[in-house]
Scaffold this active site. Structure first.
Site, PDB file in Angstrom:
ATOM      1  N   GLY A  75      45.444  35.939  41.340  1.00 44.82           N
ATOM      2  CA  GLY A  75      44.676  34.902  40.654  1.00 44.82           C
ATOM      3  C   GLY A  75      43.192  35.174  40.762  1.00 44.82           C
ATOM      4  O   GLY A  75      42.788  36.274  41.134  1.00 44.82           O
ATOM      5  N   ASN A  76      42.386  34.214  40.389  1.00 49.16           N
ATOM      6  CA  ASN A  76      40.944  34.357  40.543  1.00 49.16           C
ATOM      7  C   ASN A  76      40.333  32.998  40.885  1.00 49.16           C
ATOM      8  O   ASN A  76      41.043  31.994  40.923  1.00 49.16           O
ATOM      9  CB  ASN A  76      40.309  34.987  39.294  1.00 49.16           C
ATOM     10  CG  ASN A  76      40.466  34.108  38.070  1.00 49.16           C
ATOM     11  OD1 ASN A  76      39.884  33.025  37.992  1.00 49.16           O
ATOM     12  ND2 ASN A  76      41.273  34.553  37.112  1.00 49.16           N
ATOM     13  N   ARG A  77      39.031  32.981  41.132  1.00 44.27           N
ATOM     14  CA  ARG A  77      38.394  31.791  41.687  1.00 44.27           C
ATOM     15  C   ARG A  77      37.931  30.775  40.657  1.00 44.27           C
ATOM     16  O   ARG A  77      37.229  29.832  40.993  1.00 44.27           O
ATOM     17  CB  ARG A  77      37.232  32.211  42.586  1.00 44.27           C
ATOM     18  CG  ARG A  77      37.742  32.830  43.881  1.00 44.27           C
ATOM     19  CD  ARG A  77      36.647  33.493  44.665  1.00 44.27           C
ATOM     20  NE  ARG A  77      35.547  32.586  44.944  1.00 44.27           N
ATOM     21  CZ  ARG A  77      34.499  32.899  45.689  1.00 44.27           C
ATOM     22  NH1 ARG A  77      34.427  34.109  46.224  1.00 44.27           N
ATOM     23  NH2 ARG A  77      33.533  32.035  45.883  1.00 44.27           N
ATOM     24  N   SER A  78      38.324  30.919  39.408  1.00 40.87           N
ATOM     25  CA  SER A  78      37.923  29.920  38.414  1.00 40.87           C
ATOM     26  C   SER A  78      38.537  28.566  38.755  1.00 40.87           C
ATOM     27  O   SER A  78      39.732  28.457  39.001  1.00 40.87           O
ATOM     28  CB  SER A  78      38.406  30.359  37.023  1.00 40.87           C
ATOM     29  OG  SER A  78      38.265  29.282  36.118  1.00 40.87           O
TER      30      SER A  78
ATOM     31  N   ALA B 107      39.042  32.152  32.706  1.00 43.53           N
ATOM     32  CA  ALA B 107      38.895  33.431  33.410  1.00 43.53           C
ATOM     33  C   ALA B 107      40.259  34.107  33.371  1.00 43.53           C
ATOM     34  O   ALA B 107      41.083  33.937  34.269  1.00 43.53           O
ATOM     35  CB  ALA B 107      38.435  33.195  34.842  1.00 43.53           C
TER      36      ALA B 107
END
Ligand code: C5P
Length: 221
Positions: free
Chosen positions: A29-32, A96
């Site tokens: 995943g990512n930090r959005s 994102a």
């Protein structure tokens, strides 16, 4: 009294991260946080637009009056966005989206064995570029660019490469704005222009971006 600036317009927004599953319990995943995209959807609705929000996995309430479609993976986000595309006046890609996803999702939990593990990742489709090149292309296609250096150069490169009308760039190297923050600042670029939106709450930044979008739409008519 002037009618709301986006009355009668249909606006499609994508927001949040995507989660690309490795197995039933793990993902990339990512930090959005989705906050900026949700603020954009809320601002568009407040300005009178008919708003559809395609949201990745986030824990945010749906802005009042906004039609929300929840997705998880980049491929699902692309399908949901393209299905909702016909009849939209504006697409705002604030998600994102993962650039790479595991080549396969394992049906069972991956067991640990060796000292190292290699995952094969494959490129995901660029949703924004696909929207900009689509037969049902909205009149205005807007992207976001999260950068840590050379903001204008990278943003203008994306504007041209992806065939966009507007790009909103933010400097995510600053701890007080960007991914998980409640505040942001944007530099918005189009072919022959630039507009800077100063640091402030994401709700105010989103409203100013939507005013600019309304202006660009009116200028096209
Ligand atoms: O190329 P980059 O990911 O930095 O571009 C950012 C913009 O492209 C954002 O608007 C993002 O939502 C969009 N994007 C997309 N699909 C991807 C990657 C990025 O729509 N696979």
């Amino acid at each position: 009294l002037r009618p709301p600036r986006l009355a009668g317009r249909r606006v499609l927004v994508s927001a949040g991260p995507t989660f690309e599953d490795i197995d039933p319990v793990r993902f990339l995943g990512n930090r959005s946080s989705g906050k900026m995209g949700f603020a954009v959807a809320d601002a568009a609705r407040r300005m009178g637009a008919d708003v559809t929000l395609v949201a990745g996995p986030v824990s945010l309430p749906t802005p009042p009056g906004v039609a929300r479609i929840d997705v998880r993976r980049a491929a699902q986000m692309r399908d949901a966005v393209l299905a909702a595309l016909p009849g939209q006046d504006v697409y705002i890609g604030a998600a994102a989206v993962a650039d790479y996803a595991p080549a396969e999702t394992l049906p069972q939990k991956l067991k640990k064995s060796g000292d190292s593990l290699t995952l094969t990742l494959v490129r995901t489709a660029d949703i924004l570029a696909d929207v900009a090149a689509h037969a049902a292309r909205p009149r205005l296609v807007v992207g976001f660019a999260a950068e840590t250096s050379d903001l204008e150069a990278y943003a203008r490169d994306k504007l041209h490469r992806k065939g966009l009308d507007l790009i909103a760039a933010n400097d995510v190297s600053r701890p007080d704005q960007g991914f998980e923050a409640d505040e942001n600042a944007l530099a918005v670029f189009w072919r022959d222009g630039r507009h800077d939106i100063g640091h402030g709450p994401k709700s105010r930044v989103a409203t100013e971006l939507l005013l600019l979008i309304a202006q660009r739409l009116e200028a096209m008519e």
